[in-house]
Design a protein around this motif. Structure first.
Motif, short mmCIF file in Angstrom:
data_model
loop_
_atom_site.label_atom_id
_atom_site.label_comp_id
_atom_site.label_asym_id
_atom_site.label_seq_id
_atom_site.Cartn_x
_atom_site.Cartn_y
_atom_site.Cartn_z
N LYS A 187 42.41 -25.61 7.23
CA LYS A 187 42.14 -24.20 7.44
C LYS A 187 42.91 -23.39 6.42
CE LYS A 187 45.58 -22.85 8.40
NZ LYS A 187 46.77 -23.23 7.58
N PRO A 188 42.43 -22.16 6.14
CA PRO A 188 41.18 -21.59 6.64
C PRO A 188 39.96 -22.33 6.09
CG PRO A 188 42.10 -20.18 4.95
CD PRO A 188 43.14 -21.23 5.24
N LEU A 189 38.92 -22.39 6.91
CA LEU A 189 37.72 -23.12 6.53
C LEU A 189 37.12 -22.58 5.24
CD1 LEU A 189 35.57 -25.22 7.30
CD2 LEU A 189 34.49 -23.48 8.74
N ALA A 190 37.20 -21.26 5.04
CA ALA A 190 36.61 -20.63 3.87
C ALA A 190 37.38 -19.37 3.53
CB ALA A 190 35.14 -20.30 4.15
N VAL A 191 37.03 -18.75 2.40
CA VAL A 191 37.78 -17.57 1.95
C VAL A 191 37.28 -16.28 2.57
CG1 VAL A 191 38.48 -18.58 -0.25
CG2 VAL A 191 36.29 -17.37 -0.09
N ASP A 192 36.12 -16.31 3.23
CA ASP A 192 35.65 -15.11 3.92
C ASP A 192 34.73 -15.50 5.07
OD1 ASP A 192 33.01 -15.54 2.85
OD2 ASP A 192 33.57 -14.45 1.04
N LEU A 193 34.37 -14.51 5.87
CA LEU A 193 33.58 -14.76 7.07
C LEU A 193 32.19 -15.31 6.74
CD1 LEU A 193 33.07 -14.63 10.09
CD2 LEU A 193 32.62 -12.17 9.85
N ALA A 194 31.54 -14.73 5.74
CA ALA A 194 30.18 -15.18 5.41
C ALA A 194 30.16 -16.66 5.02
CB ALA A 194 29.61 -14.32 4.28
N GLU A 195 31.16 -17.07 4.24
CA GLU A 195 31.22 -18.46 3.82
C GLU A 195 31.54 -19.38 5.00
OE1 GLU A 195 34.28 -20.19 0.86
OE2 GLU A 195 32.54 -19.59 -0.35
N ALA A 196 32.45 -18.96 5.88
CA ALA A 196 32.77 -19.76 7.06
C ALA A 196 31.55 -19.91 7.96
CB ALA A 196 33.92 -19.12 7.82
N GLN A 197 30.79 -18.82 8.12
CA GLN A 197 29.57 -18.88 8.93
C GLN A 197 28.58 -19.86 8.32
OE1 GLN A 197 28.64 -16.65 11.92
NE2 GLN A 197 27.54 -18.61 12.01
N ARG A 198 28.43 -19.82 7.00
CA ARG A 198 27.48 -20.72 6.33
C ARG A 198 27.89 -22.18 6.52
NH1 ARG A 198 26.98 -23.53 1.79
NH2 ARG A 198 28.89 -22.76 0.81
N LEU A 199 29.18 -22.47 6.39
CA LEU A 199 29.64 -23.85 6.53
C LEU A 199 29.47 -24.35 7.96
CD1 LEU A 199 32.83 -23.88 4.28
CD2 LEU A 199 30.50 -24.58 3.70
N ASN A 200 29.75 -23.49 8.93
CA ASN A 200 29.55 -23.90 10.32
C ASN A 200 28.06 -24.13 10.60
OD1 ASN A 200 30.64 -24.27 13.12
ND2 ASN A 200 29.23 -22.58 13.51
N ASP A 201 27.21 -23.22 10.11
CA ASP A 201 25.77 -23.39 10.29
C ASP A 201 25.28 -24.68 9.62
OD1 ASP A 201 25.74 -20.98 11.61
OD2 ASP A 201 24.88 -19.84 9.94
N LEU A 202 25.84 -24.99 8.46
CA LEU A 202 25.45 -26.22 7.75
C LEU A 202 25.84 -27.45 8.56
CD1 LEU A 202 24.38 -27.62 5.17
CD2 LEU A 202 26.69 -27.42 4.23
N ALA A 203 27.03 -27.43 9.15
CA ALA A 203 27.46 -28.56 9.97
C ALA A 203 26.52 -28.74 11.17
CB ALA A 203 28.89 -28.36 10.44
N VAL A 204 26.12 -27.63 11.76
CA VAL A 204 25.19 -27.70 12.91
C VAL A 204 23.83 -28.22 12.47
CG1 VAL A 204 23.97 -26.33 14.63
CG2 VAL A 204 26.40 -25.88 14.20
N SER A 205 23.32 -27.70 11.37
CA SER A 205 21.97 -28.08 10.94
C SER A 205 21.89 -29.53 10.46
CB SER A 205 21.48 -27.13 9.85
OG SER A 205 22.26 -27.26 8.67
N THR A 206 22.95 -30.02 9.83
CA THR A 206 22.95 -31.41 9.35
C THR A 206 23.42 -32.40 10.42
OG1 THR A 206 25.19 -31.12 8.45
CG2 THR A 206 23.32 -30.72 6.95
N GLY A 207 24.07 -31.89 11.45
CA GLY A 207 24.56 -32.76 12.52
C GLY A 207 25.81 -33.53 12.17
N VAL A 208 26.50 -33.15 11.08
CA VAL A 208 27.72 -33.87 10.73
C VAL A 208 28.84 -33.51 11.69
CG1 VAL A 208 27.09 -34.05 8.30
CG2 VAL A 208 28.49 -32.12 9.06
N GLN A 209 29.71 -34.46 11.93
CA GLN A 209 30.86 -34.24 12.80
C GLN A 209 32.02 -33.68 11.97
OE1 GLN A 209 30.70 -38.38 13.98
NE2 GLN A 209 30.58 -37.75 16.11
N THR A 210 32.74 -32.73 12.55
CA THR A 210 33.78 -32.02 11.80
C THR A 210 35.05 -31.88 12.63
OG1 THR A 210 33.06 -29.83 12.58
CG2 THR A 210 32.02 -30.68 10.57
N ALA A 211 36.14 -31.59 11.92
CA ALA A 211 37.42 -31.29 12.57
C ALA A 211 38.22 -30.37 11.65
CB ALA A 211 38.20 -32.56 12.88
N VAL A 212 38.99 -29.48 12.25
CA VAL A 212 39.87 -28.56 11.52
C VAL A 212 41.25 -28.67 12.16
CG1 VAL A 212 40.34 -26.15 10.93
CG2 VAL A 212 37.98 -27.00 10.93
#
Length: 365
Positions: free
Chosen positions: A93-118
């Motif tokens: 963490k932080p996952l990304a440098v701004d909110l838009a980028e963090a939202q995109r990365l979280n959405d990508l994890a959901v759409s691809t189904g990859v497992q994640t941890a922070v």
């Protein structure tokens, strides 16, 4: 099954990750940094094979889990590539440098189904789990008080990539350590911070001749969805405090306090006075505390132990097990939401309401 990890980055936190991966019973197969010479040096330190660069490591069939331990500005590039390849991901963490980028990365994890941890690892001290269990079993909290103080930037000559807003993001002190404080509070009280009013400050306008555009200090008033009020202080310029995360929660029948620099203890206050209860004694009765307590009484549990417990949960999840309260990309997004609210309030001097977007990430289990 032993999973094979590759670590992108060769700094202090990469070494912590490597030790935790091995403690969880898995393999560190490789490491990559920005340069081949840096990779060679990191490989010796981490006892792993050097890869030519991050992309070679991420794309390797030898790597099942990608650990991103690099400056914040590079997270999106490495996470995106790993997610598209279906790799499991542990991202600092932080996952990304701004909110838009963090939202995109979280959405990508959901759409691809990859497992994640922070690694919100302060959840993994036994005293913190005990604190959480007692608060959950008692009456509604009334007040939270917290601080996270460090002194590594007290000297105006000190410089680090985190000070550079291009590499670190628009927020430094809050995005780096303040999000840990907020995650801790939301975890132990089981409630979300719904709005904040914040003030930020810089100790010096420049460091080594370079302008400073990120904050050294953040002072917050917070209110939760359930109406709990609180005060929080974050600083990276407080002499004598190396990594002093402290939280106190007052309820109707008791107060509970935890100090990360003295993590074996939980302080409990009542009208009769304040008592100190120690981990691995009969006073710690919760199953939550027992699950993350690996050492007998008198053998202190430290930061690496907490990180090991986090990593054990992460890899158990990667192997298909169900684990309670593992922090993942949704929690990384939550941290970005809070950071955005803090920066907005600091700009306007007014309350910043995060209740409308707080549920974009999952609720704390």
């Amino acid at each position: 099954m032993s999973l094979r990890a590759g670590i992108v980055g060769g700094g202090m936190i990469a070494a912590v990750h490597a030790a935790a991966i091995r403690a969880a019973g898995h393999e560190v197969v490789g490491v990559a940094t920005r340069t081949s010479s840096g990779g060679e040096a990191a490989a010796g330190k981490l006892r792993a094979r050097p890869f030519r660069d991050a992309h070679e490591l991420i794309e390797s069939d030898e790597v099942d889990v990608v650990h991103v331990c690099t400056p914040n500005g590079s997270h999106a590039e490495y996470v995106t590539r790993a997610a598209h390849l279906g790799k499991r991901i542990v991202c600092e963490k932080p996952l990304a440098v701004d909110l838009a980028e963090a939202q995109r990365l979280n959405d990508l994890a959901v759409s691809t189904g990859v497992q994640t941890a922070v690694p919100f690892v302060y959840r993994y001290y036994a005293a913190v789990r005990e604190m959480r269990a007692r608060i959950a079993a008692g009456p509604q909290p009334l007040l939270v008080r917290g601080s996270y103080l460090q002194d590594w930037l007290v000297d105006s000559r000190e410089w680090n990539w985190r000070v550079n807003d291009t590499q670190g993001g628009a927020s430094r002190a809050f995005a780096d350590i303040g999000v840990h404080l907020c995650d801790f509070i939301e975890f132990v009280i089981g409630d979300r911070i719904s709005r904040v009013v914040a003030n930020t400050a810089r100790a010096y306008p420049e460091r080594n001749g370079a302008p400073v555009r990120t904050e050294d200090i953040a002072s917050l008033l917070v209110q939760t969805e359930a109406g709990v009020t609180g005060t929080l202080t974050v600083s990276q310029v407080s002499h004598g405090h190396k990594n002093h995360l402290f939280v106190s929660v007052d309820t109707e029948d008791a107060s509970y306090g935890f100090d990360q620099e003295d993590p074996e203890k939980l302080t409990v206050g009542t009208a009769a006075g304040i008592t100190t209860e120690h981990r691995a004694t009969a006073a710690f009765e919760s199953a939550e505390a027992a699950r993350v307590s690996f050492l007998p009484s008198g053998h202190p549990q430290g930061y690496q132990d907490a990180f090991n417990a986090f990593m054990s949960d992460a890899y158990a999840t990667f192997e298909g097990q169900t684990v309670d309260a593992l922090p993942d990309f949704a929690d990384g997004l939550r941290a970005a939401l809070l950071t955005e609210a803090v920066l907005a309030s600091a700009r306007t001097g007014a309350w910043s309401d995060v209740a409308g977007i707080a549920h974009a990430s999952k609720a704390v289990a």
